[in-house]
Design a protein around this motif. Structure first.
Motif, PDB file in Angstrom:
ATOM      1  N   GLU A  61     -10.510  12.473  -7.311  1.00 17.73           N
ATOM      2  CA  GLU A  61     -10.491  11.013  -7.392  1.00 17.73           C
ATOM      3  C   GLU A  61      -9.236  10.455  -6.710  1.00 17.73           C
ATOM      4  O   GLU A  61      -9.289   9.457  -6.003  1.00 17.73           O
ATOM      5  N   ALA A  62      -8.113  11.108  -6.956  1.00 13.68           N
ATOM      6  CA  ALA A  62      -6.858  10.677  -6.333  1.00 13.68           C
ATOM      7  C   ALA A  62      -6.932  10.842  -4.820  1.00 13.68           C
ATOM      8  O   ALA A  62      -6.470   9.972  -4.072  1.00 13.68           O
ATOM      9  N   LYS A 102       1.335   1.698  -3.643  1.00 10.47           N
ATOM     10  CA  LYS A 102       0.110   2.237  -4.248  1.00 10.47           C
ATOM     11  C   LYS A 102      -0.030   3.734  -3.946  1.00 10.47           C
ATOM     12  O   LYS A 102      -0.386   4.521  -4.820  1.00 10.47           O
ATOM     13  N   VAL A 113      -0.100   6.956  -6.640  1.00 12.67           N
ATOM     14  CA  VAL A 113      -1.166   7.963  -6.700  1.00 12.67           C
ATOM     15  C   VAL A 113      -0.574   9.357  -6.538  1.00 12.67           C
ATOM     16  O   VAL A 113      -0.932  10.289  -7.254  1.00 12.67           O
ATOM     17  N   SER A 136      -9.562  10.653  -3.011  1.00 13.46           N
ATOM     18  CA  SER A 136     -10.416   9.575  -2.529  1.00 13.46           C
ATOM     19  C   SER A 136      -9.621   8.274  -2.427  1.00 13.46           C
ATOM     20  O   SER A 136      -9.755   7.525  -1.455  1.00 13.46           O
ATOM     21  N   GLU A 137      -8.785   8.028  -3.413  1.00 18.57           N
ATOM     22  CA  GLU A 137      -7.963   6.817  -3.379  1.00 18.57           C
ATOM     23  C   GLU A 137      -6.958   6.865  -2.227  1.00 18.57           C
ATOM     24  O   GLU A 137      -6.753   5.873  -1.526  1.00 18.57           O
ATOM     25  N   TYR A 197       0.815  -1.218   0.000  1.00 23.23           N
ATOM     26  CA  TYR A 197       0.000   0.000   0.000  1.00 23.23           C
ATOM     27  C   TYR A 197       0.847   1.266   0.000  1.00 23.23           C
ATOM     28  O   TYR A 197       0.395   2.307  -0.462  1.00 23.23           O
ATOM     29  N   GLN A 251      -8.769   6.020   0.915  1.00 25.11           N
ATOM     30  CA  GLN A 251      -9.030   4.588   1.051  1.00 25.11           C
ATOM     31  C   GLN A 251      -7.759   3.809   1.387  1.00 25.11           C
ATOM     32  O   GLN A 251      -7.785   2.923   2.243  1.00 25.11           O
ATOM     33  N   LEU A 252      -6.661   4.129   0.740  1.00 24.99           N
ATOM     34  CA  LEU A 252      -5.395   3.448   1.002  1.00 24.99           C
ATOM     35  C   LEU A 252      -4.935   3.649   2.444  1.00 24.99           C
ATOM     36  O   LEU A 252      -4.351   2.743   3.052  1.00 24.99           O
TER      37      LEU A 252
END
Length: 122
Positions: free
Chosen positions: A61-62, A49, A53, A64-65, A46, A68-69
């Protein structure tokens, strides 16, 4: 006077709409880290990930990602922290036993320390 009333209404409306956005945050559980090897793997995966990002534009959107990560990363760090606290206690037992030449404790706790510490590094 009418313009002042319109501006005041607009500001009030924008304030409340901004408040709604700020409080409508969705929460996630994230991927579980039930063991130290699982936590280390999740942490590594992660982080990669997150880095990917963050290399791009931080669009909504990024963001939001990233949000979540962060849940999985927090779970991994919490597990690693707990395990590292326990590992430090085990190492202290080894340390104290070595000072008093307690070979049995050094042997047992040293083995336990090494087994857990090796889960951190591959």
């Amino acid at each position: 006077m009418t313009s002042l009333l319109r501006i005041s209404t607009l500001i009030t409306t924008l304030s409340f709409s901004g408040l709604a956005v700020a409080t409508d945050v969705v929460h996630f559980e994230g991927k579980a880290s039930n063991t130290l090897p699982e936590a280390v793997a999740n942490f590594s995966e992660y982080n990669d990930k997150l880095e990917a990002v963050m290399e791009g534009e931080l669009t909504p959107e990024a963001m939001s990602e990233v949000h979540q990560l962060s849940y999985t990363l927090e779970n991994a760090i919490a597990k690693m922290s707990k395990e590292l606290d326990s590992l430090a206690e085990t190492l202290e037992e080894v340390h104290l036993a070595s000072e008093s030449a307690d070979t049995e404790t050094v042997s047992e706790q040293g083995a336990a320390y090494l087994e857990t510490s090796r889960e951190l590094v591959e």
